[in-house]
Scaffold this active site. Sequence first.
Site, PDB file in Angstrom:
ATOM      1  CD  GLU A  89      10.800  55.666  36.045  1.00 42.35           C
ATOM      2  OE1 GLU A  89      10.716  55.925  34.828  1.00 42.35           O
ATOM      3  OE2 GLU A  89      11.659  54.928  36.546  1.00 42.35           O
ATOM      4  CB  CYS A 323       8.826  52.017  32.235  1.00 38.13           C
ATOM      5  SG  CYS A 323       7.506  53.003  31.543  1.00 38.13           S
TER       6      CYS A 323
END
Length: 346
Positions: A89, A323
């Site tokens: 990500e 995250c």
Amino acid sequence: MRIQDIRQRLRDLGAAPCHEGRVLRAWAQGLSLDTKRQRAESFLPLAVRDAIPGLTAELQGLARLHSKHPGEDGSVRLLVQLADGQTVESVLLPREGLCVSTQVGCAVGCVFCMTGRNGLLRQLGSAEIVAQVVLARSRRAVKKVVFMGMGEPAHNLDNVLEAIDLLGTEGGIAHKNLVFSTVGDLRVFERLSQATVKPALAISLHTTDTALRRRLLPKAPDITPTQLVELGETYARSTGYPIQYQWTLLEGINDTDTELEGIARLLDGKYAIMNLIPYNSIDGFDYRRPSWERAIEMARSLHGRGILTTLRQSAGQDVEGGCGQLRARTLVEANSVLPAASSLVL
């Protein structure tokens, strides 16, 4: 792929350092190899020019957009697919910032973090790290890069420092706008102080209580909060950049008056900024963010004690901004469409 591999391939084709620089600058900044004064064919060796299309395609394949998720705050969370099919990500942040990942997974195992739930799967090569910046720059300007995404940069130090070096030179990003985030590792303080491109440093502190820190970050190096702050202070004074201390606010755990006293004691007189970040709640985890009113109260209390403090509204709250959450959701969705085990043919 590592940046040193790209350099070596170019050298093997007869490229001089100036040719390497031009190719890497064009890639990292999303520029054409041609300039207003000079076209590439009048400058680059023939073998290098012939290899550029293949190299360009390979570099583009290092990080491709799998999906994007805009947030109401102007952030855009990107799920990035790597050449081997793994995903990481990145987050486009307001004010031309970008958060990048340095590992697939993480070995630190912070108990409140989705990324570390399944441990470390693999390291990212330095070129894969820079490729996230290149991908982001194809969508908007990027003038600040923070290494705060999936993974612990200290556990992939060679690749991260190689990426930082390129971004701080050919990548055109100011050194103070490259932010290395870590839970704390003695190697970081040694290596960063010796680097040509010295990034700003962010340290994930989360608590001033040594025993609590061991529980929250069970696989982090056994360095006390006091030791971390002293190491950070030395680096801050040597670089001229204040240390950013990251503090993920967890309701009933590290949002107490006792912790406020500890922060005031540790950071008194230090060249530092305390970043209070309300927790990004995750389904299946027992941790919760405190009320916004409590977060404001803590920030004001620290300001009143002379501690420079920011209160961040965690980017991407409305798009699973923590995250590892997007990656985890995508894996679950992929597994849900697999055929039943009895119908698999091996």
